[in-house]
Design a protein around this motif. Structure first.
Motif, PDB file in Angstrom:
ATOM      1  N   GLY A 134     151.549 134.202  15.751  1.00 42.74           N
ATOM      2  CA  GLY A 134     150.713 134.022  14.578  1.00 42.74           C
ATOM      3  C   GLY A 134     150.118 135.342  14.155  1.00 42.74           C
ATOM      4  O   GLY A 134     149.642 136.111  14.978  1.00 42.74           O
ATOM      5  N   LEU A 135     150.158 135.593  12.866  1.00 40.83           N
ATOM      6  CA  LEU A 135     149.585 136.845  12.376  1.00 40.83           C
ATOM      7  C   LEU A 135     148.254 136.627  11.670  1.00 40.83           C
ATOM      8  O   LEU A 135     147.294 137.317  11.948  1.00 40.83           O
ATOM      9  N   ALA A 136     148.194 135.682  10.754  1.00 41.75           N
ATOM     10  CA  ALA A 136     146.969 135.533   9.963  1.00 41.75           C
ATOM     11  C   ALA A 136     146.836 134.084   9.536  1.00 41.75           C
ATOM     12  O   ALA A 136     147.228 133.185  10.280  1.00 41.75           O
ATOM     13  N   THR A 187     150.174 144.291   8.696  1.00 37.82           N
ATOM     14  CA  THR A 187     149.530 145.560   8.399  1.00 37.82           C
ATOM     15  C   THR A 187     150.403 146.688   8.928  1.00 37.82           C
ATOM     16  O   THR A 187     151.350 146.465   9.684  1.00 37.82           O
ATOM     17  N   LYS A 230     149.567 148.827  11.017  1.00 33.59           N
ATOM     18  CA  LYS A 230     149.394 148.957  12.463  1.00 33.59           C
ATOM     19  C   LYS A 230     150.232 147.930  13.208  1.00 33.59           C
ATOM     20  O   LYS A 230     150.622 148.144  14.344  1.00 33.59           O
ATOM     21  N   MET A 231     150.479 146.802  12.567  1.00 31.64           N
ATOM     22  CA  MET A 231     151.185 145.714  13.250  1.00 31.64           C
ATOM     23  C   MET A 231     152.690 145.776  13.026  1.00 31.64           C
ATOM     24  O   MET A 231     153.451 145.217  13.816  1.00 31.64           O
ATOM     25  N   GLN A 287     155.080 146.611  15.902  1.00 31.51           N
ATOM     26  CA  GLN A 287     155.190 145.564  16.928  1.00 31.51           C
ATOM     27  C   GLN A 287     156.067 144.408  16.437  1.00 31.51           C
ATOM     28  O   GLN A 287     156.793 143.807  17.222  1.00 31.51           O
ATOM     29  N   LEU A 332     159.356 143.156  18.309  1.00 32.18           N
ATOM     30  CA  LEU A 332     159.571 141.765  18.721  1.00 32.18           C
ATOM     31  C   LEU A 332     160.919 141.273  18.217  1.00 32.18           C
ATOM     32  O   LEU A 332     161.648 140.574  18.928  1.00 32.18           O
ATOM     33  N   ASN A 380     146.372 149.536   3.866  1.00 32.41           N
ATOM     34  CA  ASN A 380     146.850 149.308   5.222  1.00 32.41           C
ATOM     35  C   ASN A 380     147.814 148.142   5.300  1.00 32.41           C
ATOM     36  O   ASN A 380     148.114 147.666   6.373  1.00 32.41           O
ATOM     37  N   VAL A 381     148.280 147.643   4.168  1.00 34.73           N
ATOM     38  CA  VAL A 381     149.073 146.421   4.179  1.00 34.73           C
ATOM     39  C   VAL A 381     150.508 146.756   3.803  1.00 34.73           C
ATOM     40  O   VAL A 381     150.762 147.470   2.831  1.00 34.73           O
ATOM     41  N   GLY A 439     145.506 135.202  17.668  1.00 42.61           N
ATOM     42  CA  GLY A 439     145.840 136.120  16.601  1.00 42.61           C
ATOM     43  C   GLY A 439     146.302 137.444  17.164  1.00 42.61           C
ATOM     44  O   GLY A 439     146.776 137.508  18.299  1.00 42.61           O
ATOM     45  N   VAL A 440     146.141 138.477  16.368  1.00 41.69           N
ATOM     46  CA  VAL A 440     146.669 139.768  16.776  1.00 41.69           C
ATOM     47  C   VAL A 440     145.550 140.625  17.352  1.00 41.69           C
ATOM     48  O   VAL A 440     145.238 141.682  16.870  1.00 41.69           O
ATOM     49  N   GLY A 470     141.996 145.957  14.751  1.00 40.80           N
ATOM     50  CA  GLY A 470     142.602 146.589  13.583  1.00 40.80           C
ATOM     51  C   GLY A 470     144.012 146.167  13.281  1.00 40.80           C
ATOM     52  O   GLY A 470     144.603 146.669  12.346  1.00 40.80           O
ATOM     53  N   TYR A 471     144.568 145.215  14.026  1.00 41.33           N
ATOM     54  CA  TYR A 471     145.929 144.803  13.721  1.00 41.33           C
ATOM     55  C   TYR A 471     145.985 143.896  12.496  1.00 41.33           C
ATOM     56  O   TYR A 471     147.057 143.572  12.030  1.00 41.33           O
ATOM     57  N   LEU A 472     144.848 143.443  12.029  1.00 40.53           N
ATOM     58  CA  LEU A 472     144.831 142.625  10.811  1.00 40.53           C
ATOM     59  C   LEU A 472     143.828 143.205   9.811  1.00 40.53           C
ATOM     60  O   LEU A 472     143.176 142.487   9.085  1.00 40.53           O
ATOM     61  N   HIS A 473     143.696 144.517   9.805  1.00 42.50           N
ATOM     62  CA  HIS A 473     142.754 145.138   8.862  1.00 42.50           C
ATOM     63  C   HIS A 473     143.380 145.104   7.478  1.00 42.50           C
ATOM     64  O   HIS A 473     144.353 145.804   7.206  1.00 42.50           O
ATOM     65  N   ARG A 474     142.794 144.265   6.599  1.00 44.50           N
ATOM     66  CA  ARG A 474     143.415 144.032   5.294  1.00 44.50           C
ATOM     67  C   ARG A 474     142.601 144.639   4.169  1.00 44.50           C
ATOM     68  O   ARG A 474     142.713 144.202   3.052  1.00 44.50           O
ATOM     69  N   ASN A 475     141.732 145.596   4.486  1.00 45.24           N
ATOM     70  CA  ASN A 475     141.013 146.340   3.454  1.00 45.24           C
ATOM     71  C   ASN A 475     140.154 145.430   2.604  1.00 45.24           C
ATOM     72  O   ASN A 475     140.048 145.607   1.397  1.00 45.24           O
ATOM     73  N   TYR A 517     139.592 132.179   7.992  1.00 44.22           N
ATOM     74  CA  TYR A 517     140.415 131.254   7.227  1.00 44.22           C
ATOM     75  C   TYR A 517     140.310 129.821   7.712  1.00 44.22           C
ATOM     76  O   TYR A 517     140.962 128.955   7.176  1.00 44.22           O
TER      77      TYR A 517
END
Lengths: 240, 406
Positions: free
Chosen positions: A71-73, A114, A116-117, A120, A124, A152-153, B58-59, B79-84, B106
């Motif tokens: 899961g990411l978000a 992102t 940063k991700m 990875q 994977l 960052n996206v 999550g990440v 910071g793996y989900l830093h979406r600004n 969410y």
């Protein structure tokens, strides 16, 4: 495995010239030269199943697609909801969420990737064994979505991975994920075992591993994988 | 061995001096490796848990240093989900930030909306009609039910009760999401609150459905508690695990159920009394030990209190408009100034800090995320515990990475 399968598939499908054709039967389709669809359906009704190796092989693997538990978000919550009681992804044979990429067939990129991700995620994907498939779930995984303007996206995971199915939505409903899974099953069932249309895992020339980007000074290096993604051509301006 | 070159590191390692007794390990001195070479205490092992790990919600990534199975150091990596989120908020109008707040935490989009709307209303001096305040309370308490139910399910999943409790939790979650969908049009990303009221009014059918749901929820809680709360395995896994003292909790700025599990009576619904909360009769459950089991029980008890608030709010819901007729929503340009709006979200104090310079975009847009602040004491709770307990402690903190990394 793949060579033996290919040979078997060759032998079970004779050439169209050798096929005995009954005068009364309707015109057979080029896909199954031995027997027409109508005749096969009639045989099925009588309890006789005729199939080819390719068909039963794809049928089998299309109904046991094991996703990676990744899961990411926000979309990950809907992915979990799809595996729970009301939506029950187990009806489609995909309830076995594997924590390890070594045991998974399907990477559901569920959420914002992102910068940063992204390394990875590609790593994977490289760790998953072929045959493997990728679903980009949600607007963020497709294009960056509402966060596209962010620094960052990543603007779509298809810059690094070969995406099979795109599911739009922010987040997509669990039904949309199930629909995307059914589309993937349809795609798997249509894959050939031999010839130029063979999938990636049966071709010797295709790379199984994709280059992993690194987090550079300003952006990912490289910013995309040119083998799977090319920037769209510039818009053609009408001559004024 | 080259004796002429002075001190050789290889020569030092070749003859380890075995101490008579184990020296005490001192994490404060930043000791990475204890100089002990006996069969039972080897070198420390550093394990990277995450960002892809089934139990990190999550990440999220934890760099865990282990002595055997006990944790001697834990370094969280964010910071793996830093979406600004905050930068985007400065570059969009006040109204356009509202959908982004859905995607912060969410699971709880309704309370995020409310906190942001409260901040902008403070900035613009915007009153809210009474019916809208009641609707906000109803939706916020439904969100609290949703969040705590999901948390209980995930926590049990982390302890190893794979499947059943989470299935029960998500079954109830779907019922709440049906209510959200029928009033706002979206399951998760509701985007419901506006500056000066709510977007859509609740129909009588919706209110009746909510009443039916609230009436039946106690039954689910009874069933769930009969299944889980007295369970011996759960008690053995959670009692005395991850103890957080009240002093550290207050000093670190912990809020929400985590703070109340330490016994500190601090609930913004009582302290600030925002909205119409002073009109409702409800109690604030407090824990005694500050361990993981208390953090679980606080949430279950809070759900029961939420049901009481929901009953009162549904009973007292007045008629009237849901939107202030003078409210300016599009093209809002508040006077220069600053405002901080905070509410008691399901995870703690969620706040938005806005600075206006008189233009259509906020000059500064800052989120005070509860789960990020609550995560800062993770190492203090995990030291000395085992790796398997770290997973449960992290689960009981109740993080959502969209809010932690923003």
């Amino acid at each position: 495995m793949s060579d033996a399968t290919a040979q078997l598939a060759e032998t079970t499908r004779p050439e169209p010239a050798d096929t005995p054709r009954g005068a009364s039967s309707p015109t057979p389709s080029p896909e199954s030269p031995l027997i027409s669809e109508a005749e096969r359906d009639e045989l099925r009704r009588q309890g006789i199943l005729l199939t080819s190796l390719e068909e039963i092989y794809n049928w089998g693997r299309s109904h046991s697609v094991w996703p990676l538990q990744f899961g990411l978000a926000c979309c990950a919550i809907e992915m979990i909801a799809a595996s729970m009681a009301r939506f029950d992804i187990a009806r489609f044979g995909s309830e076995v969420f594997r924590p390890s990429p070594r045991q998974a067939d399907l990477l559901i990129v569920s959420g914002t990737v992102t910068k940063k991700m992204a390394p990875q995620v590609v790593r994977l994907w490289n760790q998953m064994p072929e045959p493997k498939y990728c679903i980009a779930m949600g607007a963020c995984a497709i294009s960056g979505g509402p966060f596209k303007q962010g620094y960052n996206v990543l603007k779509g995971i298809d810059r690094f991975l070969p995406v099979d199915i795109y599911i739009p939505g922010c987040p997509p409903r669990p039904e949309a994920l199930l629909h995307g899974l059914m589309q993937l099953q349809q795609k798997i069932r249509g894959q050939k075992l031999t010839g130029p249309d063979a999938p990636r895992h049966l071709r010797a020339d295709d790379p199984c591993a994709y280059p992993v980007p690194e987090f550079g000074e300003r952006d990912l290096v490289p910013p995309q994988n040119p083998a799977v993604w090319q920037p769209p051509p510039p818009p053609v301006r009408p001559a004024s | 061995m080259n004796l002429e070159s002075g001190i050789s590191p290889a020569a030092d390692r070749s003859a380890p001096a075995l101490p008579a007794a184990l020296p005490p390990f001192n994490p404060a001195a930043n000791a990475q490796v204890r100089e002990v070479h006996d069969p039972f205490h080897g070198d420390l092992l550093e394990v990277s848990m995450g960002p892809h790990h089934p139990s990190t919600h999550g990440v999220f990534r934890m760099m865990v240093t282990l002595d055997g199975e006990a944790i001697v150091k834990l370094k969280p990596v964010f910071g793996y989900l830093h979406r600004n989120h905050e930068k985007l908020g400065e570059n969009t109008t006040y109204l356009a930030s509202m959908p982004y707040t859905d995607r912060l935490d969410y699971l709880n989009s309704m309370t995020n909306n409310w906190a942001y709307a409260l901040a902008v209303e403070k900035l613009a001096g915007q009153p809210v009609p009474e019916r809208a305040e009641y609707l906000r309370v109803i939706l916020a308490e439904l969100t609290r039910l949703l969040n705590h139910t999901c948390l209980a399910g995930f926590l049990l999943q982390d302890t190893g009760a794979s499947g059943t409790p989470l299935m029960y939790a998500f079954r109830e979650r779907e019922k709440i999401l049906d209510l959200f969908e029928s009033i706002s049009g979206s399951r998760m990303m509701c985007n419901f609150q506006r500056f000066g009221g709510c977007r859509v009014d609740a129909t009588p059918d919706w209110l009746a459905a909510t009443q039916r749901f609230v009436d039946g929820y106690n039954e689910f809680l009874d069933e769930y508690e009969a299944l889980i709360t007295g369970n011996e395995i759960l008690m053995a896994r959670t009692q005395g695990v991850g103890v957080l003292g009240p002093e550290l909790a207050v000093n670190a700025g912990i809020t929400g159920p985590m703070l109340r599990a330490c016994g500190v009576n601090y609930d913004l619904r009582k302290v600030d009394g925002y909205g119409v909360y002073p009109r409702f009769d409800f109690r604030v459950p407090l824990g005694d030990h500050g361990d993981t089991y208390d953090r679980y029980m606080i949430r279950v008890l809070e759900m029961r209190e939420s049901l009481g608030i929901l009953q009162q709010a549904l009973r007292d819901l007045p008629a009237g408009p849901i939107m202030d007729p003078k409210a300016k929503i599009r093209g809002l340009k508040p006077k220069p100034g600053e405002a901080y709006g905070r509410i008691e979200g399901p995870k703690g104090e969620i706040g938005f800090y806005l600075i206006s310079d008189g233009s259509a975009n906020p000059y500064r847009y800052r989120v005070r995320p509860p789960s990020f602040v609550n995560l800062t004491v993770l190492e203090d709770m995990c030291l000395g515990q085992t790796v398997a307990d770290a997973v449960i402690i992290l689960g009981s903190v109740d993080i959502v990475l969209g809010e932690v990394d923003r």
